[in-house]
Scaffold this motif. Structure first.
Motif, PDB file in Angstrom:
ATOM      1  N   THR A 635       0.763  -1.244  -0.065  1.00  0.00           N
ATOM      2  CA  THR A 635       0.093   0.094   0.067  1.00  0.00           C
ATOM      3  C   THR A 635       0.997   1.316  -0.149  1.00  0.00           C
ATOM      4  O   THR A 635       2.295   1.293   0.263  1.00  0.00           O
ATOM      5  CB  THR A 635      -0.774   0.033   1.279  1.00  0.00           C
ATOM      6  N   GLY A 636       0.407   2.394  -0.325  1.00  0.00           N
ATOM      7  CA  GLY A 636       0.943   3.769  -0.566  1.00  0.00           C
ATOM      8  C   GLY A 636       1.299   4.294   0.971  1.00  0.00           C
ATOM      9  O   GLY A 636       1.125   3.979   2.157  1.00  0.00           O
ATOM     10  N   ILE A 637       2.319   5.340   0.902  1.00  0.00           N
ATOM     11  CA  ILE A 637       2.647   6.130   2.050  1.00  0.00           C
ATOM     12  C   ILE A 637       2.183   7.685   1.814  1.00  0.00           C
ATOM     13  O   ILE A 637       1.936   8.040   0.783  1.00  0.00           O
ATOM     14  CB  ILE A 637       4.095   6.071   1.754  1.00  0.00           C
ATOM     15  N   ALA A 638       1.826   8.194   3.048  1.00  0.00           N
ATOM     16  CA  ALA A 638       0.965   9.444   2.887  1.00  0.00           C
ATOM     17  C   ALA A 638       1.929  10.730   2.595  1.00  0.00           C
ATOM     18  O   ALA A 638       2.440  10.909   3.585  1.00  0.00           O
ATOM     19  CB  ALA A 638       0.295   9.714   4.122  1.00  0.00           C
ATOM     20  N   ASP A 639       2.309  10.904   1.257  1.00  0.00           N
ATOM     21  CA  ASP A 639       3.117  12.151   1.253  1.00  0.00           C
ATOM     22  C   ASP A 639       3.097  12.542  -0.172  1.00  0.00           C
ATOM     23  O   ASP A 639       2.315  11.756  -0.942  1.00  0.00           O
ATOM     24  CB  ASP A 639       4.586  11.639   1.458  1.00  0.00           C
ATOM     25  N   GLU A 640       3.390  13.745  -0.738  1.00  0.00           N
ATOM     26  CA  GLU A 640       3.309  14.271  -1.940  1.00  0.00           C
ATOM     27  C   GLU A 640       4.560  14.557  -2.490  1.00  0.00           C
ATOM     28  O   GLU A 640       4.744  15.885  -2.797  1.00  0.00           O
ATOM     29  CB  GLU A 640       2.255  15.271  -2.021  1.00  0.00           C
ATOM     30  N   PRO A 641       5.436  13.591  -3.100  1.00  0.00           N
ATOM     31  CA  PRO A 641       6.511  14.116  -3.873  1.00  0.00           C
ATOM     32  C   PRO A 641       6.329  14.609  -5.006  1.00  0.00           C
ATOM     33  O   PRO A 641       5.141  14.103  -5.715  1.00  0.00           O
ATOM     34  CB  PRO A 641       7.512  12.716  -3.596  1.00  0.00           C
ATOM     35  N   GLN A 642       7.258  15.099  -5.670  1.00  0.00           N
ATOM     36  CA  GLN A 642       7.238  15.469  -7.044  1.00  0.00           C
ATOM     37  C   GLN A 642       7.599  14.511  -8.028  1.00  0.00           C
ATOM     38  O   GLN A 642       6.792  14.301  -9.196  1.00  0.00           O
ATOM     39  CB  GLN A 642       8.153  16.723  -7.432  1.00  0.00           C
ATOM     40  N   LYS A 643       8.204  13.534  -7.749  1.00  0.00           N
ATOM     41  CA  LYS A 643       8.576  12.227  -8.441  1.00  0.00           C
ATOM     42  C   LYS A 643       8.919  11.200  -7.575  1.00  0.00           C
ATOM     43  O   LYS A 643       9.331  11.286  -6.480  1.00  0.00           O
ATOM     44  CB  LYS A 643       9.948  12.601  -9.272  1.00  0.00           C
ATOM     45  N   MET A 644       8.588   9.966  -8.285  1.00  0.00           N
ATOM     46  CA  MET A 644       9.178   8.761  -7.592  1.00  0.00           C
ATOM     47  C   MET A 644       9.782   7.955  -8.400  1.00  0.00           C
ATOM     48  O   MET A 644       9.824   7.698  -9.638  1.00  0.00           O
ATOM     49  CB  MET A 644       7.645   7.994  -7.091  1.00  0.00           C
ATOM     50  N   TYR A 645      10.755   7.019  -7.854  1.00  0.00           N
ATOM     51  CA  TYR A 645      11.608   6.306  -8.535  1.00  0.00           C
ATOM     52  C   TYR A 645      11.459   4.762  -7.912  1.00  0.00           C
ATOM     53  O   TYR A 645      11.603   4.741  -6.686  1.00  0.00           O
ATOM     54  CB  TYR A 645      12.969   6.680  -8.569  1.00  0.00           C
ATOM     55  N   LEU A 646      11.628   3.879  -8.852  1.00  0.00           N
ATOM     56  CA  LEU A 646      11.776   2.283  -8.285  1.00  0.00           C
ATOM     57  C   LEU A 646      13.367   2.050  -8.771  1.00  0.00           C
ATOM     58  O   LEU A 646      13.655   2.027  -9.677  1.00  0.00           O
ATOM     59  CB  LEU A 646      10.743   1.367  -8.854  1.00  0.00           C
ATOM     60  N   VAL A 647      14.176   1.369  -7.630  1.00  0.00           N
ATOM     61  CA  VAL A 647      15.586   1.010  -7.829  1.00  0.00           C
ATOM     62  C   VAL A 647      15.602  -0.467  -7.168  1.00  0.00           C
ATOM     63  O   VAL A 647      15.444  -0.601  -6.299  1.00  0.00           O
ATOM     64  CB  VAL A 647      16.451   1.689  -7.029  1.00  0.00           C
ATOM     65  N   GLY A 648      15.876  -1.268  -7.996  1.00  0.00           N
ATOM     66  CA  GLY A 648      16.406  -2.701  -7.791  1.00  0.00           C
ATOM     67  C   GLY A 648      17.871  -2.805  -7.359  1.00  0.00           C
ATOM     68  O   GLY A 648      18.911  -2.504  -8.159  1.00  0.00           O
ATOM     69  N   SER A 649      18.007  -3.146  -6.186  1.00  0.00           N
ATOM     70  CA  SER A 649      19.345  -3.329  -5.662  1.00  0.00           C
ATOM     71  C   SER A 649      19.694  -4.693  -5.133  1.00  0.00           C
ATOM     72  O   SER A 649      18.764  -5.193  -4.369  1.00  0.00           O
ATOM     73  CB  SER A 649      19.542  -2.342  -4.280  1.00  0.00           C
ATOM     74  N   LYS A 650      20.715  -5.190  -5.387  1.00  0.00           N
ATOM     75  CA  LYS A 650      21.226  -6.478  -4.851  1.00  0.00           C
ATOM     76  C   LYS A 650      21.520  -6.416  -3.381  1.00  0.00           C
ATOM     77  O   LYS A 650      21.051  -7.402  -2.706  1.00  0.00           O
ATOM     78  CB  LYS A 650      22.549  -6.851  -5.344  1.00  0.00           C
ATOM     79  N   LYS A 651      21.918  -5.246  -2.932  1.00  0.00           N
ATOM     80  CA  LYS A 651      22.219  -5.268  -1.456  1.00  0.00           C
ATOM     81  C   LYS A 651      20.905  -4.876  -0.493  1.00  0.00           C
ATOM     82  O   LYS A 651      20.749  -5.432   0.612  1.00  0.00           O
ATOM     83  CB  LYS A 651      23.234  -4.242  -1.169  1.00  0.00           C
ATOM     84  N   LYS A 652      20.087  -3.971  -1.148  1.00  0.00           N
ATOM     85  CA  LYS A 652      18.890  -3.455  -0.254  1.00  0.00           C
ATOM     86  C   LYS A 652      17.719  -4.044  -0.680  1.00  0.00           C
ATOM     87  O   LYS A 652      16.507  -3.782  -0.195  1.00  0.00           O
ATOM     88  CB  LYS A 652      19.099  -2.028  -0.511  1.00  0.00           C
ATOM     89  N   GLY A 653      17.490  -4.716  -1.863  1.00  0.00           N
ATOM     90  CA  GLY A 653      16.150  -5.401  -2.323  1.00  0.00           C
ATOM     91  C   GLY A 653      15.549  -4.340  -3.442  1.00  0.00           C
ATOM     92  O   GLY A 653      16.273  -3.396  -4.239  1.00  0.00           O
ATOM     93  N   LEU A 654      14.306  -3.911  -3.230  1.00  0.00           N
ATOM     94  CA  LEU A 654      13.552  -3.000  -3.835  1.00  0.00           C
ATOM     95  C   LEU A 654      13.409  -1.667  -2.970  1.00  0.00           C
ATOM     96  O   LEU A 654      12.932  -1.711  -2.037  1.00  0.00           O
ATOM     97  CB  LEU A 654      12.234  -3.780  -4.152  1.00  0.00           C
TER      98      LEU A 654
END
Length: 772
Positions: A635-654
């Protein structure tokens, strides 16, 4: 009648020698001839007298080096004859060379014919590090350049029990040492626990402890009396800055110092403008110092030297004497980056007597013509500036002006000597014939670089390349057609024109090449949009795709390559599987509901993850075309950023990254980022630390790299450029910088500011994949 100086009686020579008050005069005494040096044989080498370092510059005559007094700005009347071997350091009165993996210690002061009690040459056991099998060929082909820098803790003759020789070696700038008289082979400090221990910038030994500083300015220490690498300890954490070079200096008055050196690179020149000084406090923290007091420092590829200025005639206190050295950046430049830096006034002066000799020494070129690199070698009383001997730089360039037609074997030799992937990219950007040379190399393996930034030039369709991490201009350009850029991924640039998505790889753009096409055009996009919006869509066909990405290289891994796009007017998702699909699949509905406002997308293990405007995470199986498989993951997070990014990381996951920006008249400025990690319970958990990771964000694929594996890359930071945020307002494209997660501050690389202000198009990041 000519005087026979070489045959003066020994008692006369001894009387002369006893009257010499200055150590530099003693050095000149020994340089007169062999019989004068041999006179010291009967003196039992009473004591050692240290001078301030001297500079040796190569003469056009092969293997001949002229001596200069750096401090007193004068020419000495003697020369050195040194063998044609590569210099990699000087320490405690000895010159250190390397040839075919063998490190050799040479002392020209002991080079007297017939002398046996003090050998002038000591050869150490060959280096045999346990390196990855993939780079063994590289190491063997570059045996003479395998050692980056070498130093030792004591004189190997008069104090052999305490003599430890330490080297930094390629390709990851790791540490090895050998204890003379005790070890028969080298000890390699290449791992710390399960982590690779690399990118060491300098090393010094103080009271049986070896101290090393890495590219993150972290200070490590371990006992030199033991061979166990388990004893490696972190002494001090790093400092958020990006110098071109770092030095460790052991000072009796100041303790342990770390020196930052900042340089500017221009065409064929490098110029050091600023130094910063840090002292290790009693609390093991780096404290910046703005005053050296009565101390003068000498830095280069030699052992960094600290002297009390008042003890040496005309030596300037509170100053740093520096020479051109190996900075690890493989670009062509002359060797006149030398001078005296005044710490108080922050100004640089250049000794007049050194300017012309240094200018005449040959430019570092690649290939069989001139390959030796610059080095500064310090000895007891001698500081050798290892500048390539040979012809004048301009003459050398004049002979090689037809770069495009260099023989293939010469080009192959040049390419084999490139250890850094970014240098390979510059190599391929020189001209088409240089790129075409790689056709016969069978593309052995791929190496990833940190992303570069391309900024459009006023000249149409021309883009200049900038190194974001090292804050420098790269000497090549890209020629791209006048189509809209909508993404970059896996070494390819993605453009769109008239609903057609095109994949372009500038590295394969060689005329006549067929086995690796540089352009792939995909089927046109034909989404089922509402009839009321068809006119808008048709009128804005080049802007129909908001962002594009793909999961793998479409040539080397076409079976796993899925191209995904977000398209207007509702920011919905479409994808196509190369080699399997003949048309696009549109994820525009979820049941009876419209599935809009996707802000970013990433593919991980056959699953496409998409985040929408409410930060809800969705996933579906990319192997199936059924849109019924769409699942809500988080589910989502209550905030209003101007941009969102998804990053796949081997160390940190998603990871989910929020970007917050402020809009003013014609400007946009990103001030803050928030980081969320997907937990095992499928919940977004906020993180305040990226650890050793660095992120690169923009319209490109969001990229995660291990900072310690890339020289000068800042850990726990986010590199970002201006991107498409779908807000229809006019603003400049200078919303870029490096965001430090810990301090929450943004810094802007100086070299990018003016080009970005002048550009007519938004800059973009591009991560080349170099096939070796």
């Amino acid at each position: 009648m000519q005087s026979d100086w070489a045959n003066l009686p020994t008692d006369v020579l001894s009387s002369i020698y006893d009257r010499l008050p200055v150590a530099s005069d003693c050095v000149q005494f020994m340089a007169v001839c062999r019989s004068w040096r041999c006179m010291k044989k009967d003196r039992k080498y009473k004591r050692a007298r240290l001078t301030t370092p001297m500079v040796f510059v190569s003469e056009r005559k092969e293997n001949t080096w002229n001596a200069y007094d750096f401090v007193n700005n004068q020419v000495f009347g003697f020369q050195l004859k040194l063998p044609k071997a590569r210099f990699c350091g000087s320490s405690n009165g000895w010159i250190i060379t390397v040839e075919n993996f063998v490190v050799t210690l040479r002392n020209p002061q002991y080079d007297v014919k017939g002398r046996t009690e003090r050998p002038s040459i000591i050869r150490l056991p060959p280096l045999k590090p346990q390196i990855n099998y993939k780079i063994r060929g590289y190491a063997k082909a570059h045996a003479d350049y395998f050692v980056i820098k070498a130093t030792m803790s004591a004189d190997p003759i008069s104090n052999s029990k305490d003599c430890i020789v330490m080297v930094l070696y390629e390709p990851l700038s790791q540490l090895a040492f050998i204890r003379l008289g005790r070890d028969t082979r080298w000890t390699y400090i290449d791992k710390h626990g399960d982590e690779i221990y690399s990118w060491i910038k300098d090393v010094v030994l103080i009271e049986d402890k070896i101290y090393v500083v890495d590219s993150q300015s972290r200070l490590w220490a371990f006992e030199s009396t033991y061979k166990s690498t388990v004893d490696v300890q972190l002494v001090a954490t790093g400092i958020a800055d990006r110098p071109q070079k770092m030095y460790l200096v052991g000072s009796k008055k100041k303790g342990l110092l770390m020196i930052y050196r900042f340089s500017e690179y221009r065409r064929f020149t490098r110029e050091s403008r600023k130094f910063r000084i840090y002292e290790l406090s009693s609390n093991d923290e780096w404290i910046e110092k703005n005053d050296l007091g009565d101390i003068a420092l000498f830095v280069g590829d030699n052992d960094s030297v600290s002297v009390v200025a008042s003890m040496h005639s005309r030596c300037q206190s509170n100053c740093i004497y520096f020479l051109n050295d190996n900075d690890g950046i493989h670009c062509q430049h002359t060797f006149d980056d030398f001078g005296v830096y005044n710490v108080k006034s922050q100004s640089v002066t250049k000794p007049a007597r050194l300017r012309n000799p240094v200018k005449r020494t040959s430019l570092r070129l690649l290939g069989k013509y001139e390959i030796n690199r610059v080095g500064c070698l310090e000895t007891t009383g001698l500081c050798f500036c290892s500048l390539d001997h040979g012809r004048d730089a301009k003459d050398a360039i004049g002979e090689l002006d037809d770069w495009a037609n260099l023989p293939t074997d010469v080009l192959s030799l040049i390419y084999d000597r490139l250890s850094v992937a970014s240098d390979c990219v510059q190599f391929m950007a020189v001209c088409r014939s240089w790129r075409c040379m790689k056709k016969d190399r069978k593309y052995k393996r791929a190496r990833l670089t940190t992303p570069m930034v391309f900024v459009s030039e006023r000249k149409e369709n021309t883009w200049n390349a900038y190194d974001f991490v090292n804050n420098q201009v790269l000497g090549f350009q890209l020629k791209l057609p006048k189509t809209r850029f909508c993404g970059s991924s896996n070494g390819w640039i993605i453009t769109v024109e008239n609903f057609v998505v095109t994949l372009r790889n500038p590295q394969y753009d060689v005329k006549g090449r067929t086995e690796r096409p540089s352009i792939i055009r995909l089927p046109p996009l034909k989404p089922q949009v509402n009839y009321k919006l068809r006119g808008y869509v048709k009128a804005h066909s080049d802007y129909f795709v908001i962002k594009a990405t793909m999961s793998a290289d479409p040539i080397s891994n076409s079976k796993d390559c899925i191209v995904m796009v977000l398209y207007e007017p509702l920011s919905q998702l479409a994808f196509i599987r190369l080699g399997k699909d003949t048309r696009w699949t549109y994820i525009d509905k979820h049941g009876d509901e419209i599935f809009p406002w996707i802000t970013d997308v990433v593919l991980i293990e056959d699953k496409i993850y998409a985040v929408d405007a409410w930060s809800k995470l969705w996933a579906f199986d990319s192997t199936s075309k059924s849109i019924v498989d769409v699942q809500l993951v988080a589910t989502g997070i209550a905030d209003e950023p101007q941009k969102m990014y998804l990053v796949g990381s081997k160390k940190k996951g998603l990871l989910l990254i929020y970007r917050f920006s402020e809009y003013r008249l014609f400007t946009r400025e990103s001030r803050k980022f928030r980081i969320f990690e997907l937990s095992s319970n499928d919940e977004w958990i906020e993180k305040n630390d990226l650890g050793d990771l660095a992120l690169f964000l923009g319209d490109n694929d969001p990229i995660s790299v291990v900072a310690s594996m890339h020289s000068r890359c800042q850990s726990n930071c986010i590199y970002f450029v201006n991107d498409n945020e779908r807000i229809n307002c006019r603003h400049t494209f200078d919303d870029f910088g490096v965001y430090n997660v810990k301090s929450q501050n943004v810094t802007k690389p100086a070299l990018l500011r003016n080009p970005v202000k002048r550009t007519m198009y938004p800059p973009f990041m591009f991560q080349p994949i170099v096939y070796m």
